[in-house]
Enzyme design. Structure first.
Site, PDB file in Angstrom:
ATOM      1  N   SER A 555      -4.208   9.996 -10.926  1.00  0.00           N
ATOM      2  CA  SER A 555      -3.311  10.499  -9.898  1.00  0.00           C
ATOM      3  C   SER A 555      -3.958  11.705  -9.219  1.00  0.00           C
ATOM      4  O   SER A 555      -5.038  11.579  -8.655  1.00  0.00           O
ATOM      5  CB  SER A 555      -1.951  10.816 -10.505  1.00  0.00           C
ATOM      6  N   ASP A 642       2.539   0.814  -6.510  1.00  0.00           N
ATOM      7  CA  ASP A 642       2.625   2.255  -6.734  1.00  0.00           C
ATOM      8  C   ASP A 642       3.199   2.927  -5.484  1.00  0.00           C
ATOM      9  O   ASP A 642       2.678   2.755  -4.384  1.00  0.00           O
ATOM     10  CB  ASP A 642       1.226   2.800  -7.032  1.00  0.00           C
ATOM     11  N   HIS A 674       3.087   3.193 -10.589  1.00  0.00           N
ATOM     12  CA  HIS A 674       2.209   4.344 -10.776  1.00  0.00           C
ATOM     13  C   HIS A 674       1.779   4.486 -12.226  1.00  0.00           C
ATOM     14  O   HIS A 674       0.669   4.935 -12.508  1.00  0.00           O
ATOM     15  CB  HIS A 674       2.934   5.616 -10.318  1.00  0.00           C
TER      16      HIS A 674
END
Length: 702
Positions: A555, A642, A674
């Site tokens: 991320s 995501d 995600h």
């Protein structure tokens, strides 16, 4: 044909121009953003096929790692029961099943505070299965539970389910007396729906088109969803909204927050249609949170805030006049970051961070004295566990370290004793003494000391005696700390001689709020250079060598990976980038995309500020891929659904890396979000895939 000669997919170049602040940028791969375009789907599927072909030789290693994870895990197990009302609530996992099962069993008596010791091999008297995730997931490739709660009287249950990975949950209600699923069905909710204390209402939030939770709703059971009442709506795109009841059930707290500013409102729980009243009106740059207690018969609020208190201060105010006199409970102490306070009827529990480690302390309401809980490991993570009851004699907490598996304790307030309830079982003869953990310090370019945490297996020698294969992890954003926690999959690395390390770079929260401030906005590059300096330190001190080091982040940590690949490609043999935020400038320029506006407090606003635009352009990974550079091997993993970091970012990045000759692989989960795939066996296979690639890149023979 060797695996290196397998032809990689070539994304078609369809140039488009992005123009801001007099700067024109040609982007050949922005067309990959069109998720519903068959050409995009075909390209992603071609990338998956290429990655599978390039890693086919690792199938055996992947299988062995999966078997190791599975073999170390007690597949049929139960969590430590948590008391709420007349029941003990716990989760159950069953060998061969992907998802957990939510259960409960009745208390032995009203005075029963000792959780029963449960065994998967023994029947639990009076057990009721509330929700079997395996049944609920039938017919779906993805399943995620975003809300789960039972009413105070124990008669009804709500659960919110996402079957796509886009974090939109449909909430349903089940009668636990009859087993009937009620007609109430609320689609499109955010996670965290909750019952009112009387069990007659559900409070939930919904999101706007940019995936921002912006509205809090009240649903009365048995009425049409169309009649639901708006309790609160936040029009400012910088703020997320959420709501939950205090542990005392006295108030509903509606909170809204950006990255730097928060505001909270109270609604009387016995009159949920009454107008919310603000605790402290929002003030730009001031964050606070409230917790309710009753002291000497008066409703009071403990407010944790950073108004002229960088590392936060705890004060007490009257719930009827929260803007009135503030009584300081814990004064601001620079370098000791107050994290949160949980209030119970008779005491409070404060969480804080000192010297890079989490701490817990019991707060005496009468004297404001804090009794700190002590732990005997040099590195560890500790935090509050499930504590739903208002007046418990025990406080549940969780503890763990790199070498100590996740542990559940009950702290007995009367005696000060930590009662061990359960330690995560690790099968296969795991012995904590076979492993070691330590913290070392790297010197950053500006002289700042960067903590680096290490764990290794002793049988391969002490860390630093000779260069070893090393896996360096980093994150460094949102004041999020990467604390020393146990991992079963990580044992497959350690047992092959790999050192695992975490670089606690600026932008995280490990060393206090200033640590975060020094790694965001116009100081963001510190995050990247800290990681590079940590890697160089590990090489200089003999822990590893560049050809034996792989970096990983996910991320915002994936942004870190992309940045360090451009800054210091010579330092790493490989890089694993999970759901990586690598096209950051394009994303943060578009306020219609999920999360963008609220992210301006973290990264800056390049849309309206030319200086921010210019600064972000110096580090955003996709735009800074360099010609004439030998990049480390790169594995980028993403998910089609995501909503936080869109798949298009790593897809574009990999296409650009290939232009300069980099050996880059893209793996896109076509039904996931995600957090990746759902189901524990699927998650183990996913991690086995990444670890096999990592070990192969490190040159670790199996």
């Amino acid at each position: 044909m060797t695996i290196e000669n397998i032809a990689a997919p070539v994304a078609e170049a369809r140039p488009s121009v992005r123009s801001h602040h007099g700067d024109d940028v040609e982007d050949r791969y922005e067309w990959l953003r069109a998720k519903d375009d068959p050409a995009v789907t075909a390209h992603l599927e071609a990338e998956n096929a290429y990655t599978e072909a390039r890693t086919a030789h690792l199938a055996g290693l992947r299988g062995r790692i999966f078997d190791e994870i599975k073999g170390r895990t007690l597949e049929s197990d139960l969590s430590v029961p948590t008391r709420r009302g007349d029941w003990w609530y716990y989760g159950r996992t069953v060998e061969g099943q992907q998802y957990g099962i939510q259960c409960r069993a009745p208390l032995a008596s009203p005075d029963d505070w000792t959780p029963p010791e449960l065994s998967a091999d023994a029947e639990v008297p009076g057990e009721q299965i509330l929700l079997d995730g395996n049944i609920e997931a039938e017919g779906n490739e993805f399943f995620s539970l975003g809300s789960f709660e039972v009413t105070n009287d124990g008669n009804r249950m709500l659960f919110g389910v996402d079957v796509a990975g886009d974090e939109r949950y449909t909430v349903r209600v089940r009668d636990l007396v009859t087993g009937e699923t009620l007609p109430d069905e609320i689609p499109g909710t955010f996670a965290g729906a909750t019952f009112s204390p009387d069990g007659r209402h559900i409070v939930y939030t919904t999101v706007d088109d940019a995936w921002r939770p912006d509205t809090v709703w009240l649903h009365e059971l048995g009425t049409p969803v169309a009649d639901d009442v708006t309790l609160f709506h936040e029009p400012d795109e910088r703020y997320w909204v959420g709501a939950d009841f205090t542990r005392s059930d006295r108030f509903l707290v509606i909170g809204m927050g950006s990255s730097i500013t928060t505001e909270e409102w109270l609604v009387d729980a016995d009159d949920l249609r009454s107008a919310p009243r603000v605790v402290w009106p929002r003030q730009e740059g001031v964050e606070y949170s409230v917790s309710h207690a009753v002291i000497d018969g008066e409703d009071v609020l403990f407010v944790l805030h950073n108004d002229d208190a960088l590392d936060f201060e705890l004060v007490r105010v009257s719930a009827s006049d929260p803007e009135g006199e503030r009584q300081v409970v814990v004064a601001h102490q620079p370098g000791q970051r107050l994290l949160g306070v949980s209030t119970f009827r008779d005491r409070g529990v404060i969480g804080y961070r000192r010297d890079g480690l989490e701490q817990l302390g019991l707060l005496d309401y009468a004297t404001s004295a804090i009794t700190e809980l002590a732990f005997d490991e040099p590195l560890y993570a500790v935090g509050m566990g499930g504590n739903p009851e208002w007046a418990p004699p025990l406080i549940r907490l969780g503890f763990g370290s790199f070498i100590t598996p996740g542990t559940v304790y009950d702290y007995e307030v009367a005696t000060g004793e930590l009662l061990l309830r359960k330690r995560q079982p690790v099968l296969g003869g795991y012995e904590p003494a076979d492993y070691a953990q330590a913290r070392v310090w790297a010197t950053a370019q500006d002289g700042t000391q960067i903590p680096v945490s290490l764990v290794w297996k002793r049988s391969f020698g002490e860390a630093g005696e000779a260069p070893r294969p090393l896996h360096l992890y980093g994150y460094g954003s949102y004041e999020h700390s990467i604390d020393p926690g146990f991992s079963v999959p990580r044992l497959s690395e350690l047992d092959r001689g790999v050192i695992f390390a975490v670089a606690h770079v600026r932008g995280g929260g490990e060393m206090g709020r200033q640590w975060y401030e020094d790694g965001k906005l116009q100081a963001k590059r510190n995050t990247f250079t800290d990681f590079v300096d940590a890697a160089r330190h590990l090489v200089a001190e003999g822990y590893t060598s560049p050809d034996r080091m792989v970096a990983e982040g996910g991320s915002a940590g994936g942004l870190l990976m992309g940045a360090v690949a451009n800054l210091a490609p010579e330092l790493f043999a490989g890089i694993v980038a999970d759901v990586p935020f690598v096209d950051a400038l394009t994303t943060i320029l578009d306020p219609s995309l999920p999360l963008t506006v609220i992210e301006w407090d973290e990264w800056g606003d390049p849309l309206h500020d030319a200086d921010v635009y210019a600064y972000m352009k110096t580090y955003t990974p996709y735009e800074n891929v360099r010609d004439g550079v030998t990049y480390p091997k790169i594995l980028a993993v993403t998910s089609l659904n995501d909503t936080r970091v869109l798949y298009v970012e790593p897809a574009k990045w990999v296409a650009r890396l290939r232009e300069v000759g980099a050996d880059a692989l893209l793996k896109c989960e076509m039904v996931a979000g995600h957090g990746g795939v759902s189901g524990r066996y699927n998650a183990w296979r996913e991690r086995a895939f990444e670890l096999a690639w990592l070990l192969d890149t490190l040159g670790v023979a199996d």
